[in-house]
Design an enzyme around this catalytic site. Structure first.
Site, short mmCIF file in Angstrom:
data_model
loop_
_atom_site.label_atom_id
_atom_site.label_comp_id
_atom_site.label_asym_id
_atom_site.label_seq_id
_atom_site.Cartn_x
_atom_site.Cartn_y
_atom_site.Cartn_z
NE ARG A 48 -5.05 -13.55 8.98
CZ ARG A 48 -4.26 -12.48 8.82
NH1 ARG A 48 -3.81 -12.17 7.64
NH2 ARG A 48 -3.94 -11.72 9.85
CG PHE A 84 -9.32 -2.78 3.72
CD1 PHE A 84 -8.09 -2.33 4.19
CD2 PHE A 84 -9.84 -3.96 4.22
CE1 PHE A 84 -7.39 -3.06 5.15
CE2 PHE A 84 -9.14 -4.69 5.18
CZ PHE A 84 -7.92 -4.24 5.65
CB VAL A 85 -8.86 -6.38 -1.07
CG1 VAL A 85 -9.38 -5.57 -2.24
CG2 VAL A 85 -7.34 -6.23 -0.94
CE LYS A 141 -5.01 -1.73 -0.97
NZ LYS A 141 -5.53 -1.34 0.37
CD GLU A 172 -3.00 0.92 2.25
OE1 GLU A 172 -3.95 0.13 2.14
OE2 GLU A 172 -2.82 1.64 3.25
#
Ligand code: XMP
Ligand code: MG
Length: 191
Positions: A169, A156-157, A135, A107
């Site tokens: 998860r 947000f994944v 990202k 990120e």
């Protein structure tokens, strides 16, 4: 303890897309490291699923040692903040060796930078990085990423090893989190 209201929403990447991209990454890495010895360093703990799938796509003829490094970042739940703690307890001596860091998501790039710096300090011959998800943004364009699975928007994944508060998860697909957690919810996020 707050109730967790965030649930997985729209699918961003299906298990089929992920699987075929990982086969391609594995083939590329196998070509690049053909005839060489490789130490793959996976970053705990989110990376266990991607790392497990990726290393099994690397040519068995390649000499590959596998090791693990732990990284924790402190921040709110959907944004990583400045402070990254690396707990380096490598079993393999990487000095003079070719290292491949296995990341799942980049990120801001702070976590990866800290890991790269830590590993370079042990005097390896080379350090490359594979990340499943990237990202891309103004803060991380200067990062060295040798293999990128997918470039994704700044959303947000969860799933495929990625969590929200240690949940989701196990989902085989990568999905968007339905509603972003409230701002200002600070906690210690162990990856
Ligand atoms: P930085 O900013 O250091 O962040 O590159 C990388 C770490 O932040 C976490 N992260 C996520 N975790 N879904 C997650 O489950 C996401 O969309 C996400 N984005 C960042 C992750 O721990 C990663 O290592
Ligand atoms: Mg996480």
């Amino acid at each position: 303890m707050r109730e967790n209201t965030q649930s997985p929403g729209e699918t961003l990447l299906t298990r089929t897309q992920i699987g075929s991209r990982i086969r391609e990454l594995g083939q590329q890495i196998s070509v690049d490291y053909s005839g060489r010895e490789l130490v793959a360093v996976a970053v705990l703990r989110v990376r266990f699923i991607f790392a497990g799938d990726l290393v099994r796509q690397i040519d068995p003829k390649i000499s590959l040692r596998m090791d693990f490094i732990a990284a924790s970042s402190y921040g709110d739940r959907t944004n990583s903040s400045g402070h990254v703690e690396i707990n380096q307890q490598l079993q393999v001596d990487i000095s003079g060796r070719s290292v491949l860091i296995i990341e799942d998501i980049v990120e801001t790039g702070r976590t990866l930078r800290a890991i790269q710096d830590t590993l370079w300090a042990a005097d390896p011959d080379s350090v490359r990085t594979v990340t499943l998800l990237y990202k891309e943004g103004p803060d991380n364009r200067d990062l060295t990423l040798d293999y990128v699975g997918f470039r994704i928007p700044n959303v947000f994944v969860v799933g495929y090893g990625l969590d929200f508060a240690q949940m989701h998860r196990h989902l085989p697909d990568i999905r968007l989190l339905e509603s972003a957690p409230e701002d200002g919810m600070k906690d210690h996020t162990v990856q």
